[in-house]
Every structure is written in C-alpha cells, then in structure tokens.
Scaffold this active site. Structure first.
Site, mmCIF file in Angstrom:
data_model
loop_
_atom_site.group_PDB
_atom_site.id
_atom_site.type_symbol
_atom_site.label_atom_id
_atom_site.label_comp_id
_atom_site.label_asym_id
_atom_site.label_seq_id
_atom_site.Cartn_x
_atom_site.Cartn_y
_atom_site.Cartn_z
ATOM 1 N N HIS A 95 -12.906 4.960 -3.994
ATOM 2 C CA HIS A 95 -12.357 4.471 -2.729
ATOM 3 C C HIS A 95 -13.455 3.975 -1.786
ATOM 4 C CE1 HIS A 95 -8.103 5.746 -3.018
ATOM 5 N NE2 HIS A 95 -8.573 6.691 -3.803
ATOM 6 N N CYS B 226 -7.925 2.137 -6.587
ATOM 7 C CA CYS B 226 -7.220 3.305 -7.114
ATOM 8 C C CYS B 226 -5.825 2.894 -7.616
ATOM 9 C CB CYS B 226 -7.173 4.413 -6.058
ATOM 10 S SG CYS B 226 -6.737 6.010 -6.745
ATOM 11 N N GLU C 150 -13.114 2.293 0.899
ATOM 12 C CA GLU C 150 -12.664 2.356 2.302
ATOM 13 C C GLU C 150 -12.910 3.733 2.906
ATOM 14 O OE1 GLU C 150 -10.839 2.695 -0.292
ATOM 15 O OE2 GLU C 150 -9.027 3.874 0.069
#
EC number: 6.3.5.3
Lengths: 958, 270
Positions: B231, B96, B233
């Site tokens: 994302h 990002c 994660e």
C-alpha cells in the site's frame, strides 16, 4: 430443484485452507490425517441449463489459473485424492436461515453476467485422506470443522439434501393469558417465552393490563421484555442496592456518572445518553467512542459472536449523533487457558483455543472488511473464563461538530435501511442477561448469528452522504431487541406506528412478533421528514442499499404495531420506558485472605523473567495483531507493534483521524482481574491508572482524557458478586475524579457464570477501562523500544512491596494479599512531569510498568530496540524498606515508567522530575544483554535479549 | 498545464479510498471518488480523467475470490472504455484489491493492450493472486526492490528499495504457466519484488504471501498500468513510517513516489 458446482484447486497448486485444517485437526488431538483438500460448493436453485451452469462456473466461480470445477457431479466424487489411501468426505453448510454473506454478492454477480437463478447457497466439502474411523471423522466434523449450532454436517455416505420447503406464515393474533395468572404461572410465562422478566416485573405488567382490562398480545410482552432487559436498561446498576447496610440509589449515577458531572469538562459534548460518548477534537470535528461486550453469543459461536459484536459497536458509532465515521477499533478478550486439556473442558463448552481462534477470526473479518484499523487491544487468560469468554469490542468515530444532536419529529417517516430481517438473533437482549449452562446452546442457538460486513460498509458509505445532505433527523442502530428497541427508543417522547408487513424479509414465514424483535444485523432506523422521502430512497437505491418506509412517528406517545391492517400491539410509551419496577439488591463484601507466600531468594532471576515473559497474559500477541489491518485509513502514528523489527508491545496506539493534520487521538486500555480477587477497589483503581499511564507513556497528557467503563461480573443477584462490583465502582469515582478524567460511556454484562452438573464457574470480576485522549501534536509521540546505546535509563515513580496478584506470585502458584494501590496525588505529579518531558521531546523511549513489573518492562524495551541494558536495583526509588531483589524486579506498583533519555538531556530531564521519586537505574548497552545488578551488587539477571524475546514470542506463535 | 484528474473507483467493500485520495491530492491531482454504478450508467465519464485508481478493500466482500466480482463488472462492461483509456496514454493504478481486480479482469499482465485489441477481456487469465501460503490475512511492513523502470509510476526513481505495508489474505502472485513468467521477465514488467533489509530475496516473512519469484507488483506491456499488493498510500507522511520514532521525522518518498510520478507524467504529457 438445484444444481451443484464444485470448485477445487488443481493438483499442482497447494490448498492452503486444506493444509491449515490438516494441522488444526492434528493440534486438536487427531493424528493420522495425511492431507485435506477443500472443495467450495455452490448450490444453485432454479431451473438452470447446463450451458448456463458452465458459464457461471467459468466466468465467476473458478480462478482458471489455479482451479478446476465440476458440476452436478456425484456428491462424493473425490478428485485430488489418491485412490490408494482411504479417504472420508464431510460436507458442511449453514443451516437454513443462517446468514451467508457470500449469497448476496453472488446473486449480484450473476445478475451482472445476465443469468437468473432462484437462490444460492454455499457449502464446503472436505476430503480427508487418512486412516481414521468413522467415529473419529464424526468427531472431527463437529469439534474442529463445524459448529452444529449454525451448521449442518453430512458425513458420507450421508447425503446432503438442500431442498428445503418454504415455511409459510399464517397470521394469527396471539394473546397471552396474564390477567388471571398467579405468581407461579407468571414465572412460567417468562421462562417459557425466554423473556427474562422477574416476578416483580411480571406483576407490574399484569397490573398494567388489568388496568386496561385486556390480555397483552405476544408482541407487546416481547417489546416490554426487550425494553426492560438488563442489556438495554442496566436495571441492576441503576437500581437500589443495599451494600453492607448502606442504601445506594442508582450506583451508576452515584459513581461513574457523578465523576463526569463534578468534573464538568467543557470538552465533553455528549455523555451517557447517546449510543457513544462524544468529546471535542478540533475546529471541525468531535470524536465519539463506545465499547460493548458480546460475551454470550461468542461463547456459543465464537466467530459469529465476535463478528456481530464488532459490527454492532460500529453501528453504535454510525448511530451516534446523526452518524459518526468509524476510524479505529479496539478489541479486548478474556479466554480460558489455551492449553486446557480436553478432559477438563466442561460439557457444552468449546475449547478455549477454538473460541480464541474463532473470536480473532470474527473480529478480523469484520474489522478488515469495514476498512477500520484495529490498532489496540489486549487478551487476558484465566481458567475461570472457560464457560464465559469475554469479548469487548470498541470503536472510535469522528463526527462533524454540527452533526452531534438528533431528534425525531412527529410525522417523520420510519425508514429501515441496510440488511433484511430474518429469524436470526431472536431474544439476544434477554439471552445476554442469563447464566449459561450446558444446554444453553440448544435453547439459545437462535440468538447467534453471522454478520455481513459488506452490507454494513455499503450502508455506512450511503449514510454518511445522507447525513451530509441533511436527509434525516434521527438515527439509531438495530442492536439488541431489534426494531423493538430502536423504534421504542427513538419514539419515546413521540409515539410511533409501525406496519410490520412492510419490513423487508430475507425469507417468508416470519410472524409479526419475530419481525419486530429479530436482531438481524446491519440494519439501522432513520427518522426522515416526509419531504425528503424520495431523495433519500433514491440515494440508497443508487448505492444498492435497501431502504424501506415501515411507519411514522406520531405525537400521541403510543407505540402502535400493525400487521396487514390489523392492530397487533398498542403500548403507552410511558409504561414501556418508565413502568419498570426498581430492582432492589443486596450487596456485601468481605476481604478474602490468601496465603502469603514465602519464596526463597535466588542468585539468578533470569528463569523467572523468562517464565513471566512466556505467561499467557504477558507473551506476544503478534499472532493476533498481524491478522488485523492496523494501517488502513492511513492514520497510524504509533502502531501496536513497535521497534526495530516491528514486534515490540506498544503501550497505546496513536492515529491521526484527519490526514495532513498533526492532531491525533490516543487509545489505551487497562484491566487486571487478578487484583480483583484480593480487592476489587484496588483492581479498578489500578485499571484506571494503567490506562492513563499508557497514554502518558506514548507522549500524551491528562489534559483531555475520557474514560469508558465495562463491567463484566458474575451473577449480581448474589450479594458477594454485587458487593465487589460496588467496590470497583466506588474506586472509579475516587480515582477518575482525582485524575480529572471523566467517564463518557459505559456498559455492563452481568451473570457471567457457567453452571455444570458439578459446580458453578464464576468469572473473576472484570473491569475494562478504555481511555481516549486528544493529542495536540503527534510528533511528540514516544515508542517503547530503546533507541541508542549509552542513553540513560530511569525508573520514574515509587516502587513498593506490592506483589499481591502479581505475575511473579502467579508463576509460583500464589495470589498473596499486598495488591498494588494508587496514590493519585503522586500519580498526578508523575504523569504531568512526564508529559512535560515528552512535550520537550527529550524522551527517547518510555514503557509503563505493569504485569511483571520492572523486569518485564525493561526486557520488552530491550528486545524491541535491539540493544541491551545494564541496570542497578539499588538506584530504585522505594517506599519504606525493601530488602529483596525479587520484590524490586517484579512488584507491580502503579504509576511507574521506564524512561530512556539521551545523556545530553539528563539535566533538563532531571529538572522536570525533581519533585517526584525516581532513580537513574542504568543505561542502554550495545551488547544485546539484559544485565541487572541486585541490591548486593551482584548480577541477578544476565540474559541475551534474543533469548528473552524467544521466551516472549514462542507461546502464541500459532 | 493540465491539473491531473484522478477517478478513484469505489463500490461496496472498497475501503482505502480516503487515504488514496489524500495521496493523489498531496501529489497535486484533483480527485473524484466515484461509485461503479455511476460509471456503468455513464461510461463516457472516464474520458474526463487521466488516472484511474482502484484502491484497496474487499470489493463485494471478496466473496467467490478477491476482486473477482468487480473484475467481471469491468471486464464485461467497460472493456472498450478501458482500452481507449490506455490508447490515450492514460494511467491505471491498482493497489491490493485493485491489483487483484486488474489481474482478474485480464488488465495485468496484459501483453496485448498496446495493440488495438478491445477483446482483451475474453483472453485467458494469465496470472492470479491466490491465498497466502500462511492461509492468513497478514499486515506487516515489507521491503520492495525496484526491479524495472518500465512502469510510469516509478519511472525516474533511482533508489534501490522502498518500505511499505502489506495487508492482505490473498496476495500470492502466481502465473498460469512458465511462459507467462518468461514473458513478464523479458518485457521488464516485474516492477517490485519482496526483499529483506539487505535487499536480498528471502522467504517468509519478507515475502509475506509466497508469491512466485517474490513478485509484489507488475505492470502491463505499456507501462501505463501498475498493480501492486503493498500500500503506497499508507506511506506518504513522515509519521506513517514505523521507524520514525527511531530515525526521526523525514519526508518519506517510499509510497509517495508512486503518486508523484503519476501526477508529473500527466502534467508533462497532457
């Protein structure tokens, strides 16, 4: 002197901001704009060479892939505009002294590339292509593009001039002639000084200074006004109230706080004393939660108001105990109707749609930049919020168990950390306690400000390190009242001396008084033991966060204010905190009887279902939710939007604050101002029930639930307003006590009335109940979307003929009288039974019945899950006799849930609910239709779920 | 065997460091989260790590443009160290805001990093991440087709698509001109494309920002640097997936594979 650099998109690339503004202008009723291009303008102060300007533009300002730039060009140069069509140029910049967060970042970046400038300012230049009169352009500039309370607008050929002379401040100690003032003069002193002190309070102050035999200084009077403001001290709710002849000494202590005291839950760590309430979480951490309002500033400047509201409540968490880490935001708004015609907007008021867009953007920009998920919220619309929109900002934090207590000690240094102090936000605390009127914006514009989330984020990152290293003994945030409230509060039992000239300023020209009461954002105050001074200053420096010693705590219980070695203020802490006379107010309440509607029965209620789904208060809020980052920090377990296409309305959100752990927290909220028109007692009861049943619906239990109250009311100096508040507070006591759910924190915002030359618009009594619960195992979570065809659908709980204040009545233009009530004994049994069922993991989906009753809950579950339902109203458990289909479909009786269970679990489930009223009302179907059989066994609802979804999604698809 | 060491770089406005830290640790790495000021005063520090991660957030408020100010700090101060880092076959991940930073620092698509070229910083920026077509910050889950295995972060994966959240306002990938697009296509540097649930390229909202050719993530010419807007994660635990209450609790590889592959690569090669 200054130079300009303008950056703009190359012609071959779209200008998304320009395009958005073009359609915005159109929706605000100005057709004829062909295109809008936006130039970002950078004003660079100082003697900067052409070569350097070129470097700055090339290396920093321009994205060379998509953008061009020009510098020191003609202000009105108009690249990107077709020469053949008429165009207009508007330039908008923030007024001097208004926060521009970009300035700090840019100065830092210029330092990085080795170019020194004296200062930076940003502006936007709009090139509007279209055949419009100059008058229309002026209107567009002020109504759509700019907010003239904080921004300067230049419409070509008017030229901006950014050479503002500095304002210099010459010290002069000011006394206020109070000792010999008569009552009228004292009221005049309060009014002119925007002190919001009433006569009784002014008399108490006069008495104090007469005993000292001297006049107060201006800064002393300001300090007292801030400390005694409704915002800071809740003097109405803690005062003496005569309610229908009964004397209530401290309403809060007798209702809200009494619940907590009587329940005496061992998991309540800190209640009603710190910035936020604290409850236990796991072996290492506690959880803190606070919800604040930021109503008045949001009315005047929606973006900045909401922005700083979020920033403020986050700082409340950062200042709870020795500092919590924010992990979740919740934001609830009340607005006027977005489709209000312009000619119905009172003078001095922004259009509700504009307020809403600004507020959402303000919350979005602050929350997202802080990296805090905004995972819960609600929006409520009513025409009476037109002059007084409500903005509730809440933050949950996590805090190590051994960091929950704080206490400043004598000789600790007073260190201010974070942002610098400017003239922004003077008189916020006193302003928040007055009625708004059509000139409020001019008088109180200074109370409005813009936040800078990045300053706060850097401050947070640094503070948590300092906390863990044990570098300070006490912390509090600078909120309303600024340094005056923060230091006054921290030093209440000690005394303090503050050297005001040491406070770092954004610009010159502030008087000692302004420094002391400024509400500039992103500042906190620490008490630091002298031996830790160099370590903490060093730590802050390493993170580029400013930290400055401005004084120290003493032991003489006197607040001393100094400016360049001169004493400018000296007040005894005892008088400051205990000298306020008790407020005495009268309160009455009489039930208002509304017309009871007689609606003819229909063969088909599909139209009504869709109409309620499209109602402002029910329809999808996806437009808002998607603008919030609700996944950041990675803890999201149950998201605000649920179902097969991630677009169904979740009841409550669940997060795991500690990644890898199964322990979670659930946050929900309940609010129903429309019931309050009929009966504020039942409104409050229903709000609590709603917040709790959302926790149950997602798989939680009543075992460990804490509540927060936020009262937003009209002018409680008027007995009828205060009477309805007393009723609501009494319900809070009765219902929360019975459910075993203590209050841990709360807030009130009174005087939400708007005075026009014709009338006074009073907001409906608005009580927001926020609930937070600890969940042992998040794998028990249940979402609201139906999961598989052939599963059974149950309606749990008792349906009564309670359509008073319902959405069904509302769409037909009625209020009615039979408002939903709460049966806590039954409610408790229902909630406990359902918790047990979710614990056994036999509930596939669950949704609580609230606005729109069974019909709306079923429709939402169906379209979120992508399946249909076949339901039968005659299977519903009812109280007494109900012979009408509409009552069964739309009654908003409390403590009811629609539950989906697999056929193989039906015995196990029914064994759990055998002692509570329920009906097995149907099943999930593979065909995408919501079919509901009425009492006469004929289909009274027969709708495609995608049509229902469209009805629900279309109103706010902006 | 080396325990892989990850440096998560943070500065004012970084905010996905906690969950990125968690994901790398879960994959078996040791993680340090380090402020850029510390790295700038001690540039040798980078030598101790095999993976450099630039997490999401709003560095410096994304003032001027997303990631720009941090990109400049890296470009003008750490160019040499980064080039050495890549020459030593180490890995860089930008998620990002990190992707925005890498792109604006000319570390993506970075056609020349494999050669000994430490002046990468002065090259013209090849691509950028512009404002979403909707002109709004948007958070939503997206399907991503894995288009190439050139990136070490997805090296051995044989699944066609993964499901991850995006949350950004400036994620529209665009290139300086057609030649850049040809080059990244020919070099197999396009790693992720936004697709619909059937794996087909589709418009908004499946492509949430209007990226050219639906590009969601690219790597550099060595395959050692990966930048992506979604994302990963945020999808390493079963309960993070939006449909877990429908489809059951399953170990999710969707995001985790990125971290797992990176850690495995370091364990094998260092």
């Amino acid at each position: 002197m200054y130079s300009r650099i303008e950056v703009f998109f190359k012609n071959e690339f779209p200008d998304p901001l320009g395009n958005t503004i073009r359609s915005e202008i159109e929706t605000f009723g100005f057709p004829g704009v062909a295109s809008v291009r936006v130039h970002q303008v950078y004003i660079i102060f100082g003697n900067v060479s052409k070569h350097d300007l070129d470097t700055i533009a090339r290396k920093l300002f321009v994205d060379t892939v998509t953008q061009h730039y020009q510098y020191n060009g003609d202000t009105v140069s108009h690249r990107g505009v077709s020469d053949r069509s008429p165009f207009h140029i508007i330039e908008i910049s923030r007024k001097p002294g208004v926060m521009d967060p970009a300035e700090l970042s840019i100065l830092k970046a210029l330092g990085d590339i080795g170019i020194h400038v004296d200062g930076i300012k940003t502006a936007q230049k709009y090139i509007i292509n279209g055949n419009l009169s100059r008058e229309t352009i002026q209107t567009i500039a002020t109504r759509v593009l700019a907010n003239t309370k904080i921004e300067d607008v230049f419409v070509y050929p008017e030229m901006p001039d950014y050479n503002h002379g500095n304002i210099h401040y010459t010290f002069k100690k000011n006394f206020v002639p109070l000792l010999d003032a008569d009552n009228a003069q004292m009221e005049e002193i309060s009014r002119l000084g925007q002190l919001s002190l009433n006569l009784q309070e002014m008399q108490a102050i006069q008495g104090y200074y007469r005993s000292l035999k001297r006049e107060p200084t201006d800064v002393e009077l300001e300090t007292i006004a801030q400390t005694w403001s409704e915002h800071c001290i809740h003097k109405t709710l803690k005062g003496i109230i005569d309610f229908n002849g009964n004397r209530i000494d401290n309403l809060l202590r007798n209702t809200i706080m009494k619940v907590t005291e009587e329940l005496n839950k061992p998991w309540c760590v800190s209640v009603f004393k710190d910035n936020a309430g604290i409850i236990q979480f796991d072996d290492c951490y506690n959880i803190c939660f606070k919800v604040e309002t930021h109503n008045h500033p949001s009315a005047i400047e929606p973006y900045g108001g909401a922005n700083t509201g979020v920033g403020g409540v986050i700082r409340d968490i950062m200042g709870t105990g020795l500092g919590g880490k924010p992990i979740l935001n919740t934001d609830i708004f009340c607005f006027g109707l977005p489709d209000t015609p312009f000619d119905k907007i009172p003078k001095g008021v922004l259009h509700p749609k504009r307020i809403m867009k600004g507020v959402v953007a303000g919350v979005r920009d602050y929350g997202n930049r802080m990296g805090i998920p905004t995972s819960n919220g609600a929006v409520f619309f009513d025409e009476r919020y037109i002059g007084n929109p409500l903005v509730f900002c809440g933050t949950v934090g996590i805090i190590p168990k051994n960091k929950c207590q704080k206490e400043a000690r004598p000789d600790d240094l007073i260190i201010v950390v974070g942002g610098r102090t400017g003239r922004d936000g003077i008189h916020g605390a006193t302003f928040s306690s007055v009625e708004l009127h059509d000139r409020s914006e001019q008088i109180s514009g200074g109370a409005v400000q813009i936040g800078n989330a990045i300053t706060e984020k850097a401050l947070l990152d640094t503070l948590l390190q300092a906390r863990d290293k044990g570098l300070y003994t006490c912390i509090t945030d600078c909120g309303a009242g600024g340094l005056s409230s923060a230091i006054g509060e921290m030093g209440e039992d000690l005394g303090a001396i503050v050297y005001l000239e040491k406070v770092p300023l954004k610009y010159e020209g502030l008087s000692y008084s302004e420094i002391w009461i400024s509400e500039s954002q992103e500042r906190m105050v620490l008490a630091v033991p002298p031996e830790k001074e160099s370590e903490i200053l060093h730590l802050f420096k390493a993170e580029n966060v400013e930290a400055t010693v401005i004084g120290r705590f003493t032991r003489d219980k006197i607040l001393r204010l100094m400016y360049n070695s001169q004493g400018v203020g000296e007040i005894e802490m005892n008088f400051l905190h205990k000298g306020i006379p008790r407020l005495e107010r009268k309160a009455v309440w009489h039930r208002r009887v509304f017309e009871e509607p007689v609606l003819s029965e229909k063969e088909d209620y599909g139209f009504d279902v869709k109409k309620i789904l499209s109602a402002w208060n029910v329809c999808s809020k996806e437009w808002i939710i998607r603008q919030y980052d609700h996944e950041v920090q990675g803890g999201s377990v149950l998201k605000p939007l649920q179902g097969i296409q991630n677009d169904g309305p979740g009841d409550a959100c669940i997060i795991t604050p500690v990644l890898g752990s199964r322990k979670g927290i659930i946050v929900s909220n309940g609010m129903n101002p429309r019931y309050g028109d009929i009966d504020p007692y039942h409104m409050a009861a229903s709000a609590i029930d709603e917040a709790l049943r959302q926790i149950i619906a997602v798989g939680g239990s009543l075992k460990q639930v804490a509540l927060l109250d936020n009262f937003c009311w009209g002018n409680t100096n008027k007995p009828d307003r205060l009477g309805s508040l007393v009723m609501a507070a009494q319900a809070c006591y009765d219902i929360a006590l019975a459910y075993g759910t203590p209050f841990i924190s709360g807030k009130d915002s009174l005087n939400n009335e708007f005075v026009t030359d014709k009338e006074t618009i009073v907001i409906p009594p608005t009580l927001l109940i926020s609930a937070i619960s600890v969940m042992e195992d998040v794998r028990n979570a249940v979402s609201m979307d139906i999961k598989e065809p052939d599963n059974l659908i149950y309606l749990i709980g008792l349906t009564r003929a309670e359509l008073g204040g319902s959405h069904y009545y509302h769409i037909h233009g009625y209020t009615g009288n039979n408002v939903p009530k709460v049966d806590v004994t039954l409610g408790m049994k229902i909630m406990n039974a359902l918790s047990e069922a979710t614990n056994q993991r036999i509930i596939r989906s669950c949704h609580d019945c609230s606005e729109g009753g069974l019909a709306v809950a079923a429709a939402e579950m169906a379209f979120a899950g992508g399946y249909g339902m076949l339901l039968n109203l005659s299977a519903i458990a009812i109280e007494g006799q109900i012979h009408r289909n509409d009552t069964l479909l739309f009654s908003e009786s409390n403590t009811r849930f629609v539950v989906e269970v697999r056929p193989e679990h039906h015995q196990q489930f029914e064994a759990l609910i055998k002692d509570i009223p329920y009906g097995m009302i149907g099943k999930v179907t593979g065909e995408p239709l919501l079919k509901i059989n009425g009492l006469n066994n004929r289909l009274i609802v027969h709708e495609n779920i995608y049509d229902l979804k469209e009805a629900w999604q279309s109103p706010l698809r902006w | 065997m080396t325990i892989p060491k990850v440096l998560i770089l943070r500065t004012a406005g970084t905010n996905c460091d906690y969950e990125t830290h968690y994901a790398f640790e879960k994959a078996g790495a040791k993680v340090d989260v380090i402020h850029i000021n510390i790295l700038l005063t001690n540039r040798k520090l980078l030598k101790n790590y095999q993976i450099l991660a630039l997490p999401g957030g709003f560095t410096y408020g994304d003032d001027v443009s997303a990631g720009k100010i941090l990109a400049n700090q890296i470009k003008y101060n750490l160019g040499e160290e980064i080039t050495t880092f890549i020459h030593e076959k180490k890995l860089i991940l930008g998620i990002c805001n990190g992707f925005q930073v890498l792109t604006k620092a000319n570390l993506l698509p970075a056609f020349n990093l494999s050669r000994n070229n430490s002046t990468q910083g002065e090259h013209q920026q090849e691509a950028t991440l512009a404002f979403n077509d909707s002109n709004k910050f948007e958070a939503r889950w997206v399907y991503l087709k894995i288009c190439s295995h050139k990136s070490i972060f997805i090296h051995d994966e044989h699944i066609p698509a993964i499901y991850l959240p995006v949350a950004h306002g400036e994620g529209k990938f665009i290139v300086r001109d057609e030649s850049v697009l040809h080059k990244i296509t020919a070099n197999h540097q396009i790693i992720f494309k936004y697709v619909n649930e059937r794996g087909e390229e589709a418009g908004y909202p499946w492509n949430p920002n209007g990226s050219v050719q639906n590009i969601a993530g690219i790597c550099d010419s060595t395959g050692q640097i990966l930048g992506m807007m979604p994302h990963p994660e945020r999808c390493v635990e079963p309960t993070q997936h939006p449909h877990w209450t429908r489809n059951g609790l399953k170990e999710r590889e969707d995001g985790f594979l990125i971290f797992k592959n990176a850690v495995r690569y370091v364990k094998t090669n260092f």
